[in-house]
Scaffold this motif. Sequence first.
Motif, short mmCIF file in Angstrom:
data_model
loop_
_atom_site.label_atom_id
_atom_site.label_comp_id
_atom_site.label_asym_id
_atom_site.label_seq_id
_atom_site.Cartn_x
_atom_site.Cartn_y
_atom_site.Cartn_z
N LEU A 42 0.82 -1.21 0.00
CA LEU A 42 0.00 0.00 0.00
C LEU A 42 0.86 1.26 0.00
N LYS A 43 2.03 1.20 0.60
CA LYS A 43 2.89 2.38 0.71
C LYS A 43 3.28 2.94 -0.64
N ALA A 44 3.28 2.08 -1.67
CA ALA A 44 3.68 2.53 -3.01
C ALA A 44 2.52 3.11 -3.81
N MET A 45 1.32 3.07 -3.26
CA MET A 45 0.15 3.52 -4.00
C MET A 45 -0.16 4.98 -3.70
N THR A 46 -0.60 5.69 -4.73
CA THR A 46 -0.83 7.13 -4.60
C THR A 46 -2.31 7.48 -4.42
N LYS A 47 -3.19 6.51 -4.52
CA LYS A 47 -4.62 6.77 -4.37
C LYS A 47 -4.99 6.90 -2.89
N PRO A 48 -6.17 7.43 -2.57
CA PRO A 48 -6.59 7.55 -1.17
C PRO A 48 -6.58 6.19 -0.46
N LEU A 49 -6.02 6.15 0.74
CA LEU A 49 -5.93 4.93 1.53
C LEU A 49 -6.67 5.13 2.84
N ILE A 50 -7.73 4.37 3.04
CA ILE A 50 -8.51 4.44 4.27
C ILE A 50 -8.22 3.18 5.09
N LEU A 51 -8.00 3.35 6.38
CA LEU A 51 -7.81 2.20 7.26
C LEU A 51 -9.04 2.04 8.14
N ALA A 52 -9.60 0.84 8.14
CA ALA A 52 -10.69 0.51 9.06
C ALA A 52 -10.18 -0.55 10.03
N ILE A 53 -10.23 -0.25 11.29
CA ILE A 53 -9.83 -1.21 12.32
C ILE A 53 -11.09 -1.89 12.82
N GLU A 105 -2.95 2.76 20.76
CA GLU A 105 -1.59 2.34 20.39
C GLU A 105 -1.59 1.71 19.01
N LEU A 106 -2.61 0.91 18.70
CA LEU A 106 -2.70 0.24 17.40
C LEU A 106 -2.88 1.26 16.29
N ILE A 107 -3.70 2.27 16.51
CA ILE A 107 -3.90 3.33 15.52
C ILE A 107 -2.57 4.00 15.19
N ALA A 108 -1.82 4.33 16.23
CA ALA A 108 -0.53 4.99 16.03
C ALA A 108 0.45 4.09 15.29
N THR A 109 0.50 2.83 15.66
CA THR A 109 1.43 1.89 15.02
C THR A 109 1.13 1.75 13.53
N CYS A 110 -0.15 1.60 13.20
CA CYS A 110 -0.54 1.43 11.79
C CYS A 110 -0.17 2.66 10.97
N ASN A 111 -0.41 3.84 11.52
CA ASN A 111 -0.14 5.05 10.76
C ASN A 111 1.34 5.41 10.73
N VAL A 129 2.08 3.19 7.47
CA VAL A 129 1.48 3.77 6.26
C VAL A 129 0.75 5.05 6.65
N SER A 130 0.95 6.10 5.87
CA SER A 130 0.24 7.36 6.14
C SER A 130 -1.16 7.29 5.53
N PHE A 131 -2.10 6.77 6.30
CA PHE A 131 -3.46 6.62 5.81
C PHE A 131 -4.16 7.97 5.73
N THR A 132 -5.00 8.11 4.73
CA THR A 132 -5.79 9.33 4.57
C THR A 132 -6.71 9.52 5.76
N GLU A 133 -7.26 8.42 6.25
CA GLU A 133 -8.19 8.46 7.37
C GLU A 133 -8.18 7.10 8.06
N THR A 134 -8.40 7.10 9.37
CA THR A 134 -8.52 5.85 10.12
C THR A 134 -9.87 5.84 10.82
N LEU A 135 -10.63 4.77 10.61
CA LEU A 135 -11.94 4.66 11.24
C LEU A 135 -12.02 3.39 12.07
N LEU A 136 -12.78 3.45 13.13
CA LEU A 136 -12.93 2.33 14.05
C LEU A 136 -14.32 1.73 13.88
#
Length: 304
Positions: free
Chosen positions: A116-127, A140-146, A149-156
């Motif tokens: 995913l790190k090589a992709m330029t499109k919007p990246l959303i993370l859902a935990i 802590e998990l949110i911080a580790t994931c981001n 990868v620099s996700f556009t948004e993280t949702l729970l």
Amino acid sequence: MADLPNEEGQRFGFVALVGAPNVGKSTLVNALVGAKVSIVTHKVQTTRMPIRAAYVEGDAQVILVDTPGIFKPARRLDRAMVDSAWSGAGDADAILALIDASKGLTDEDRVVFAKLKAMTKPLILAINKIDRIDHSALLELIATCNDVVSFTETLLISALNGDGVQALREKLAEIVPLGFWHYPEDHLSDLPGRMLAAEITREKLFLRVHDELPYALTVETESWSTRKDGSAKIDQVIYVARESHRKIIIGKKGQGLKAVGAAARAEIAELLGHPVHLFLFVKVREKWVDDPNRYREIGLDFPS
């Protein structure tokens, strides 16, 4: 398909769901759409091909692409499934990565994130499965994931009980591009009826047989006809790799196959809205996993 007339400001786009096996992608797709369009079992690698499902949120029509779980492939079928998952991700307008909160960030998740790190499109993370982890561990998990990868948004979310699903629906509707809707508003899935019926039967088989057998079987709808009373007659063949597998599925005095048929028939009938007469046959096809025609039948490219 021709674009449908739409009003100025409407949006349309594809969002691919990617993640390790058994993180809840198919459950989430069904929750987002509000109907069952993808089969769900407790076994890993249940989804074999990308399944497109649609929902409308506000002015946006979002097409979700439920991809097979990404894992280290060991067999030809495994390679086809993983290739299919990344192909679906590459063609999408945005990517929704899903992880299981109760497992933390696993090695399998890190393999997905690396691509995913090589992709330029919007990246959303859902935990997902946030109800299984305490608040401090979740932060802590949110911080580790981001950090990875620099996700556009993280949702729970909890796909199973619906927590956070509406917020995710709205977020995906925001990020798809402006464009004409491609499907009627009530369109749910582009999976053909014959294939969806076969997938439902495969789900019932997965739920009954032991861990290894599912990966050596496939289901094909051979015929489908409508009777005068409006009911459907459907003939399906369950292909297995060994005679011993055929005996397992049929069960003692045919009870195993009868139970699978009853469960599949009830769900297919509910889906269609009219009675169904389902006839199941079990056949041995020893090398079906090396047959290009079988891959095309289940919607996969045959890997060299």
